[in-house]
Design an enzyme around this catalytic site. Structure first.
Site, PDB file in Angstrom:
ATOM      1  N   HIS A  27     -22.694 -11.403  44.516  1.00  0.00           N
ATOM      2  CA  HIS A  27     -22.734 -10.853  43.164  1.00  0.00           C
ATOM      3  C   HIS A  27     -22.777 -11.986  42.136  1.00  0.00           C
ATOM      4  O   HIS A  27     -22.410 -13.119  42.438  1.00  0.00           O
ATOM      5  CB  HIS A  27     -21.458 -10.052  42.853  1.00  0.00           C
ATOM      6  CG  HIS A  27     -21.071  -9.037  43.874  1.00  0.00           C
ATOM      7  ND1 HIS A  27     -21.217  -7.688  43.669  1.00  0.00           N
ATOM      8  CD2 HIS A  27     -20.491  -9.170  45.098  1.00  0.00           C
ATOM      9  CE1 HIS A  27     -20.753  -7.022  44.722  1.00  0.00           C
ATOM     10  NE2 HIS A  27     -20.310  -7.903  45.598  1.00  0.00           N
ATOM     11  N   TYR A  28     -23.176 -11.669  40.903  1.00  0.00           N
ATOM     12  CA  TYR A  28     -22.834 -12.545  39.779  1.00  0.00           C
ATOM     13  C   TYR A  28     -21.784 -11.836  38.928  1.00  0.00           C
ATOM     14  O   TYR A  28     -21.686 -10.615  38.915  1.00  0.00           O
ATOM     15  CB  TYR A  28     -24.044 -12.951  38.942  1.00  0.00           C
ATOM     16  CG  TYR A  28     -24.900 -11.865  38.337  1.00  0.00           C
ATOM     17  CD1 TYR A  28     -24.365 -10.836  37.559  1.00  0.00           C
ATOM     18  CD2 TYR A  28     -26.283 -11.900  38.491  1.00  0.00           C
ATOM     19  CE1 TYR A  28     -25.171  -9.871  36.975  1.00  0.00           C
ATOM     20  CE2 TYR A  28     -27.100 -10.937  37.914  1.00  0.00           C
ATOM     21  CZ  TYR A  28     -26.538  -9.929  37.163  1.00  0.00           C
ATOM     22  OH  TYR A  28     -27.344  -8.981  36.591  1.00  0.00           O
ATOM     23  N   THR A  29     -21.015 -12.629  38.201  1.00  0.00           N
ATOM     24  CA  THR A  29     -19.922 -12.063  37.416  1.00  0.00           C
ATOM     25  C   THR A  29     -20.376 -11.555  36.045  1.00  0.00           C
ATOM     26  O   THR A  29     -19.710 -10.711  35.449  1.00  0.00           O
ATOM     27  CB  THR A  29     -18.815 -13.096  37.187  1.00  0.00           C
ATOM     28  OG1 THR A  29     -19.361 -14.213  36.460  1.00  0.00           O
ATOM     29  CG2 THR A  29     -18.233 -13.577  38.514  1.00  0.00           C
ATOM     30  N   GLU A 101     -18.266 -13.218  44.518  1.00  0.00           N
ATOM     31  CA  GLU A 101     -18.675 -13.218  43.116  1.00  0.00           C
ATOM     32  C   GLU A 101     -18.925 -14.662  42.670  1.00  0.00           C
ATOM     33  O   GLU A 101     -18.079 -15.530  42.863  1.00  0.00           O
ATOM     34  CB  GLU A 101     -17.587 -12.610  42.232  1.00  0.00           C
ATOM     35  CG  GLU A 101     -17.365 -11.120  42.447  1.00  0.00           C
ATOM     36  CD  GLU A 101     -18.259 -10.252  41.583  1.00  0.00           C
ATOM     37  OE1 GLU A 101     -19.055 -10.810  40.804  1.00  0.00           O
ATOM     38  OE2 GLU A 101     -18.150  -9.016  41.700  1.00  0.00           O
ATOM     39  N   HIS A 148     -25.989  -7.612  45.749  1.00  0.00           N
ATOM     40  CA  HIS A 148     -25.506  -6.300  45.319  1.00  0.00           C
ATOM     41  C   HIS A 148     -26.680  -5.365  45.026  1.00  0.00           C
ATOM     42  O   HIS A 148     -26.625  -4.154  45.297  1.00  0.00           O
ATOM     43  CB  HIS A 148     -24.622  -6.469  44.083  1.00  0.00           C
ATOM     44  CG  HIS A 148     -23.705  -5.330  43.829  1.00  0.00           C
ATOM     45  ND1 HIS A 148     -22.884  -5.272  42.727  1.00  0.00           N
ATOM     46  CD2 HIS A 148     -23.470  -4.188  44.508  1.00  0.00           C
ATOM     47  CE1 HIS A 148     -22.175  -4.147  42.764  1.00  0.00           C
ATOM     48  NE2 HIS A 148     -22.517  -3.463  43.825  1.00  0.00           N
ATOM     49  N   ASP A 158     -27.547  -7.731  40.287  1.00  0.00           N
ATOM     50  CA  ASP A 158     -27.004  -9.001  40.749  1.00  0.00           C
ATOM     51  C   ASP A 158     -27.243  -9.207  42.255  1.00  0.00           C
ATOM     52  O   ASP A 158     -27.298  -8.234  42.995  1.00  0.00           O
ATOM     53  CB  ASP A 158     -25.507  -9.106  40.418  1.00  0.00           C
ATOM     54  CG  ASP A 158     -24.666  -7.943  40.927  1.00  0.00           C
ATOM     55  OD1 ASP A 158     -25.093  -6.784  40.807  1.00  0.00           O
ATOM     56  OD2 ASP A 158     -23.567  -8.202  41.442  1.00  0.00           O
TER      57      ASP A 158
END
Length: 257
Positions: A27-29, A101, A148, A158
């Site tokens: 994921h990215y935050t 993440e 994700h 993401d």
């Protein structure tokens, strides 16, 4: 070097209900280190790991210099990172996955996305972390290292098109197609695309959830393109996208298409 820090435990997680770990979800935050840490530890959502950005001013202000990975949830537990999701015929991937993440300040402004690049150090550490995880869970195969958006294409973008999946593959992490096979399929599909029902089967064979409607079909194509053709992720099916999908299936499922 992989540095794992367990300073910040997450507030919300639960048991895996007997499920074995089969996927790693990246994921990215969409926020800086401080807000990301707060979101992932104070309730509602969580992740097993948070990979910082060493150039984030908030990260340096917190007293960190070298790049660390923060373990927020023990791998034995179920973190709340995937939400409604599907891969390879299974729903509810929280129970069978490990979430990572990455601090990256991607933005969605009313459907207009901005995807900043990931730092070279972040990618190196991500590779080390996934290798470390795979060493403990040999059932995680190349097609189980996912974004994700791969497992929830109808609602997520993401980790976005700037994550260099091919670089990960070249380092032994994740899946990628063979160029020779892709070129052969593209010569065929430049003449005529396969029937849409056949493409639908091909996406599901690789692992993606069925598309419920035309919008869902385009969203899934977009997610696939962000992973495997990041130079153009318009969501429109074309000969190159079909060729990549068929080449992946030929390599990893033994069935072209």
């Amino acid at each position: 070097m992989l540095v794992i820090d367990s300073t910040y435990p997450a507030a919300d997680f639960n048991g895996r209900n007997g499920e074995a770990v089969r996927q790693v979800i990246v994921h990215y935050t969409a926020s800086a280190f401080g807000p990301s840490l707060k979101t992932l530890t104070c309730g509602g959502v969580s992740s097993h790991y948070l990979l910082a950005d060493p150039h984030d001013p908030g990260y340096r202000a917190a007293g960190y210099q070298e790049l660390r990975v923060f373990r927020l949830v023990d791998e034995a537990h179920r973190a709340w990172h995937a939400g409604a999701s599907h891969w390879a015929g299974r729903d509810n991937l929280n129970s069978r996955s490990i979430g990572i993440e990455i601090v990256n300040q991607a933005r969605d402004d009313a459907g207009v996305f901005t995807f900043p690049a990931y730092g070279a150090q972040q990618i190196d550490v991500l590779i080390d972390l996934i290798r470390d995880i795979q060493g403990r869970y040999p059932a995680i195969g190349p097609t189980d290292i996912l974004g994700h958006s791969d497992i929830a294409y109808w609602r997520k973008s993401d980790p976005g098109p700037r994550l260099p999946w091919r670089c990960l593959f070249e380092a032994g992490v994740g899946a990628w197609y063979e160029d020779v096979a892709k070129m052969a399929f593209q010569r065929r599909f430049d003449i005529s695309l396969p029937p849409e029902v056949e493409v639908e089967r091909a996406f599901q064979r690789y692992g993606y959830a069925p598309a419920k409607n035309r919008l869902g079909f385009q969203q899934r194509v977009r997610a696939f393109q962000m992973h495997f053709r990041p130079c153009d992720y318009s969501g429109w099916l074309d000969a190159q996208t079909c060729a990549i999908l068929y080449a992946l299936n030929e390599k990893y499922t033994g069935v072209a298409g």
